[in-house]
Design an enzyme around this catalytic site. Structure first.
Site, PDB file in Angstrom:
ATOM      1  N   LYS A 137       3.969  -3.457   0.828  1.00  0.00           N
ATOM      2  CA  LYS A 137       3.808  -4.256   2.037  1.00  0.00           C
ATOM      3  C   LYS A 137       3.129  -5.588   1.740  1.00  0.00           C
ATOM      4  O   LYS A 137       2.890  -6.391   2.638  1.00  0.00           O
ATOM      5  CB  LYS A 137       2.989  -3.475   3.061  1.00  0.00           C
ATOM      6  CG  LYS A 137       3.715  -2.236   3.551  1.00  0.00           C
ATOM      7  CD  LYS A 137       2.952  -1.562   4.658  1.00  0.00           C
ATOM      8  CE  LYS A 137       3.758  -0.386   5.188  1.00  0.00           C
ATOM      9  NZ  LYS A 137       3.052   0.376   6.208  1.00  0.00           N
ATOM     10  N   SER A 138       2.788  -5.813   0.467  1.00  0.00           N
ATOM     11  CA  SER A 138       2.063  -7.050   0.118  1.00  0.00           C
ATOM     12  C   SER A 138       2.850  -8.319   0.457  1.00  0.00           C
ATOM     13  O   SER A 138       2.271  -9.273   0.992  1.00  0.00           O
ATOM     14  CB  SER A 138       1.672  -7.034  -1.363  1.00  0.00           C
ATOM     15  OG  SER A 138       0.686  -6.059  -1.568  1.00  0.00           O
ATOM     16  N   THR A 163       0.443  -3.684  -9.321  1.00  0.00           N
ATOM     17  CA  THR A 163       0.246  -2.305  -8.879  1.00  0.00           C
ATOM     18  C   THR A 163       0.687  -1.347  -9.989  1.00  0.00           C
ATOM     19  O   THR A 163       0.968  -1.782 -11.110  1.00  0.00           O
ATOM     20  CB  THR A 163       0.963  -2.066  -7.522  1.00  0.00           C
ATOM     21  OG1 THR A 163       0.619  -0.765  -7.057  1.00  0.00           O
ATOM     22  CG2 THR A 163       2.472  -2.212  -7.613  1.00  0.00           C
ATOM     23  N   LYS A 173      -1.898  -1.950 -14.172  1.00  0.00           N
ATOM     24  CA  LYS A 173      -3.204  -2.603 -13.981  1.00  0.00           C
ATOM     25  C   LYS A 173      -3.965  -2.779 -15.298  1.00  0.00           C
ATOM     26  O   LYS A 173      -4.708  -3.742 -15.453  1.00  0.00           O
ATOM     27  CB  LYS A 173      -4.041  -1.825 -12.967  1.00  0.00           C
ATOM     28  CG  LYS A 173      -3.457  -1.935 -11.560  1.00  0.00           C
ATOM     29  CD  LYS A 173      -4.280  -1.259 -10.507  1.00  0.00           C
ATOM     30  CE  LYS A 173      -3.511  -1.259  -9.194  1.00  0.00           C
ATOM     31  NZ  LYS A 173      -4.217  -0.664  -8.077  1.00  0.00           N
ATOM     32  N   ASN A 230      -5.923  -6.203 -10.695  1.00  0.00           N
ATOM     33  CA  ASN A 230      -4.837  -6.124  -9.706  1.00  0.00           C
ATOM     34  C   ASN A 230      -4.476  -7.491  -9.133  1.00  0.00           C
ATOM     35  O   ASN A 230      -3.562  -7.589  -8.315  1.00  0.00           O
ATOM     36  CB  ASN A 230      -5.195  -5.151  -8.569  1.00  0.00           C
ATOM     37  CG  ASN A 230      -6.133  -5.772  -7.567  1.00  0.00           C
ATOM     38  OD1 ASN A 230      -7.003  -6.570  -7.924  1.00  0.00           O
ATOM     39  ND2 ASN A 230      -5.973  -5.436  -6.309  1.00  0.00           N
ATOM     40  N   ASP A 288      -9.335  -4.122  -5.652  1.00  0.00           N
ATOM     41  CA  ASP A 288      -9.141  -2.788  -5.056  1.00  0.00           C
ATOM     42  C   ASP A 288     -10.462  -2.179  -4.582  1.00  0.00           C
ATOM     43  O   ASP A 288     -10.577  -1.722  -3.442  1.00  0.00           O
ATOM     44  CB  ASP A 288      -8.521  -1.830  -6.082  1.00  0.00           C
ATOM     45  CG  ASP A 288      -7.028  -2.049  -6.247  1.00  0.00           C
ATOM     46  OD1 ASP A 288      -6.377  -2.517  -5.295  1.00  0.00           O
ATOM     47  OD2 ASP A 288      -6.503  -1.742  -7.342  1.00  0.00           O
ATOM     48  N   GLY A 316     -10.899  13.476  -6.826  1.00  0.00           N
ATOM     49  CA  GLY A 316     -10.061  12.722  -7.769  1.00  0.00           C
ATOM     50  C   GLY A 316     -10.912  11.790  -8.622  1.00  0.00           C
ATOM     51  O   GLY A 316     -11.961  11.306  -8.159  1.00  0.00           O
ATOM     52  N   ALA A 317     -10.450  11.553  -9.849  1.00  0.00           N
ATOM     53  CA  ALA A 317     -11.270  10.803 -10.811  1.00  0.00           C
ATOM     54  C   ALA A 317     -10.426   9.830 -11.626  1.00  0.00           C
ATOM     55  O   ALA A 317     -10.736   9.557 -12.783  1.00  0.00           O
ATOM     56  CB  ALA A 317     -11.984  11.794 -11.732  1.00  0.00           C
ATOM     57  N   GLY A 318      -9.367   9.276 -11.034  1.00  0.00           N
ATOM     58  CA  GLY A 318      -8.483   8.351 -11.757  1.00  0.00           C
ATOM     59  C   GLY A 318      -9.045   6.936 -11.785  1.00  0.00           C
ATOM     60  O   GLY A 318     -10.239   6.704 -11.517  1.00  0.00           O
TER      61      GLY A 318
HETATM   62  P1  NDP Z   1      -4.566   8.011 -11.506  1.00  0.00           P
HETATM   63  O1  NDP Z   1      -3.216   8.410 -11.977  1.00  0.00           O
HETATM   64  O2  NDP Z   1      -5.427   7.134 -12.350  1.00  0.00           O
HETATM   65  O3  NDP Z   1      -5.404   9.390 -11.212  1.00  0.00           O
HETATM   66  C1  NDP Z   1      -4.885  10.433 -10.461  1.00  0.00           C
HETATM   67  C2  NDP Z   1      -6.004  11.396 -10.006  1.00  0.00           C
HETATM   68  O4  NDP Z   1      -5.411  12.312  -9.082  1.00  0.00           O
HETATM   69  C3  NDP Z   1      -6.600  12.246 -11.122  1.00  0.00           C
HETATM   70  O5  NDP Z   1      -7.968  12.461 -10.858  1.00  0.00           O
HETATM   71  C4  NDP Z   1      -5.804  13.561 -11.020  1.00  0.00           C
HETATM   72  O6  NDP Z   1      -6.514  14.710 -11.490  1.00  0.00           O
HETATM   73  C5  NDP Z   1      -5.655  13.651  -9.517  1.00  0.00           C
HETATM   74  N1  NDP Z   1      -4.531  14.482  -9.087  1.00  0.00           N
HETATM   75  C6  NDP Z   1      -3.212  14.217  -9.261  1.00  0.00           C
HETATM   76  N2  NDP Z   1      -2.469  15.214  -8.694  1.00  0.00           N
HETATM   77  C7  NDP Z   1      -3.346  16.084  -8.151  1.00  0.00           C
HETATM   78  C8  NDP Z   1      -3.198  17.302  -7.434  1.00  0.00           C
HETATM   79  N3  NDP Z   1      -1.996  17.822  -7.156  1.00  0.00           N
HETATM   80  N4  NDP Z   1      -4.320  17.942  -7.013  1.00  0.00           N
HETATM   81  C9  NDP Z   1      -5.538  17.423  -7.272  1.00  0.00           C
HETATM   82  N5  NDP Z   1      -5.752  16.289  -7.958  1.00  0.00           N
HETATM   83  C10 NDP Z   1      -4.667  15.625  -8.395  1.00  0.00           C
HETATM   84  O7  NDP Z   1      -4.354   7.395 -10.056  1.00  0.00           O
HETATM   85  P2  NDP Z   1      -4.990   6.078  -9.395  1.00  0.00           P
HETATM   86  O8  NDP Z   1      -6.479   6.193  -9.419  1.00  0.00           O
HETATM   87  O9  NDP Z   1      -4.353   4.856  -9.958  1.00  0.00           O
HETATM   88  O10 NDP Z   1      -4.457   6.187  -7.877  1.00  0.00           O
HETATM   89  C11 NDP Z   1      -4.945   7.207  -7.015  1.00  0.00           C
HETATM   90  C12 NDP Z   1      -4.367   7.011  -5.623  1.00  0.00           C
HETATM   91  O11 NDP Z   1      -4.870   5.800  -5.055  1.00  0.00           O
HETATM   92  C13 NDP Z   1      -2.831   6.881  -5.616  1.00  0.00           C
HETATM   93  O12 NDP Z   1      -2.344   7.753  -4.611  1.00  0.00           O
HETATM   94  C14 NDP Z   1      -2.602   5.414  -5.246  1.00  0.00           C
HETATM   95  O13 NDP Z   1      -1.414   5.248  -4.514  1.00  0.00           O
HETATM   96  C15 NDP Z   1      -3.835   5.129  -4.375  1.00  0.00           C
HETATM   97  N6  NDP Z   1      -4.201   3.681  -4.251  1.00  0.00           N
HETATM   98  C16 NDP Z   1      -4.213   3.096  -3.006  1.00  0.00           C
HETATM   99  C17 NDP Z   1      -4.562   1.755  -2.836  1.00  0.00           C
HETATM  100  C18 NDP Z   1      -4.548   1.142  -1.448  1.00  0.00           C
HETATM  101  O14 NDP Z   1      -4.587  -0.105  -1.329  1.00  0.00           O
HETATM  102  N7  NDP Z   1      -4.536   1.906  -0.399  1.00  0.00           N
HETATM  103  C19 NDP Z   1      -4.926   0.895  -3.978  1.00  0.00           C
HETATM  104  C20 NDP Z   1      -4.931   1.617  -5.254  1.00  0.00           C
HETATM  105  C21 NDP Z   1      -4.560   2.962  -5.363  1.00  0.00           C
HETATM  106  P3  NDP Z   1      -6.452  15.153 -13.071  1.00  0.00           P
HETATM  107  O15 NDP Z   1      -7.491  14.307 -13.769  1.00  0.00           O
HETATM  108  O16 NDP Z   1      -6.819  16.596 -13.030  1.00  0.00           O
HETATM  109  O17 NDP Z   1      -5.056  14.882 -13.545  1.00  0.00           O
END
Ligand code: NDP
Length: 264
Positions: free
Chosen positions: A17-18, A61, A65, A86, A101, A121-123
């Site tokens: 949507k950007s 995105t 990144k 980003n 972000d 979550g820890a991504g």
């Molecule tokens: P990453 O790929 O870096 O990390 C994914 C995380 O999700 C990990 O901690 C992973 O756990 C966990 N995970 C994935 N699947 C599952 C599941 N089924 N059950 C539990 N935990 C799960 O992702 P990002 O940090 O880059 O992105 C995370 C979210 O943030 C995305 O959905 C993205 O779309 C959203 N986002 C939204 C933005 C906005 O403007 N609204 C901006 C940026 C991101 P594990 O370590 O165990 O694999």
């Protein structure tokens, strides 16, 4: 008048949507800018594409990144700290990289009550955001499915748990920072844990936008105020626009038009 060109780089990117947010704000503010969508498959080509397309700035995105971080000549302190970019702007001295972000997320939750936050979550997004929230006075705990990604948080001094070692307790603000629910019907943690953490929650946030995730549905069914990632999307966009235009417009004004574009 010659227009400055901007784009979003990502793969996939057609759902973004950007372009709508930025183009609407350009038009309403009378800024000579035009923003498009560019599907970039190979992150290592980001710099060359940026330059050959004659762009003034881009948003980046998934999954580029980190590649964007590597493509820049200069980084602001925060982007350097989190290792992800980003927003890139071309200026004298080359490509300048930012991360909007996490500060966008902070702006998106500023009006919610509670300073005790649980991240599910820890991504990459969680890593950048946890540091910003802590600096702003929040107490952040990280709960993740598996231990690997938690190491970096522990080293940075955060309380971390996997589903196995989490002592069940309620939390004021619970945030889905994971991708669970993005393209599936998964909850970000087992139901027994969610029942407990949501018990006394003042609010929940899901960073995923554009759909009611199972997590948001669960919170809504329990009467807990819940919001999706649209507000974060909006706020990171406002801050990126500010970088694109070198702070020429008031943030409130940019936010007003972008909010209208997103119908928020
Ligand atoms: P990453 O790929 O870096 O990390 C994914 C995380 O999700 C990990 O901690 C992973 O756990 C966990 N995970 C994935 N699947 C599952 C599941 N089924 N059950 C539990 N935990 C799960 O992702 P990002 O940090 O880059 O992105 C995370 C979210 O943030 C995305 O959905 C993205 O779309 C959203 N986002 C939204 C933005 C906005 O403007 N609204 C901006 C940026 C991101 P594990 O370590 O165990 O694999």
């Amino acid at each position: 008048m010659t227009k400055e060109l901007f784009a979003i780089f990502g793969d996939p990117v057609d759902h973004s949507k950007s372009p709508m947010m930025h183009n609407y704000a350009f038009r309403k503010l009378g800024h000579p800018g035009c923003y498009g969508c560019y599907r970039l498959v190979r992150g290592e080509e980001l710099r060359e594409r940026f330059l050959s397309l004659g762009l003034r700035g881009v948003n980046v995105t998934v999954p580029h990144k980190e590649a964007a971080y590597r493509a820049c000549d200069r980084l602001d302190d925060f982007a350097r700290k989190v290792g992800a970019v980003n927003t890139i702007v071309k200026r004298e001295g080359g490509l300048h990289g930012y991360n909007t972000d996490a500060p966008g997320f902070l702006r998106a939750i500023a009006d919610l009550p509670g300073r005790e936050v649980l991240f599910l979550g820890a991504g990459g997004t969680a890593r950048a955001t946890a540091a910003v929230l802590r600096d702003a006075g929040y107490r952040v705990t990280i709960l993740n499915r598996s231990p690997g990604r938690l190491q970096a948080f522990r080293e940075a001094g955060f309380e971390t748990h996997t589903w196995e070692d989490f002592p069940p307790r309620s939390c004021e603000l619970v945030v889905n920072m994971s991708s669970a629910g993005l393209k599936d019907e998964n909850l970000p943690a087992p139901m027994e844990i969610l029942e407990k953490v949501l018990e006394g929650a003042h609010g929940v946030v899901d960073v995923i936008y554009g759909r009611q995730t199972p997590f948001l549905k669960l919170a809504t069914e329990r009467g807990i105020p819940a919001r999706d990632g649209s507000e974060m999307l909006l706020q990171q966009g406002v801050l990126a626009f500010d970088r694109f235009t070198d702070g020429r417009y008031r943030l409130e004004e940019v936010e007003r038009w972008m909010r209208e574009a997103l119908s928020l």
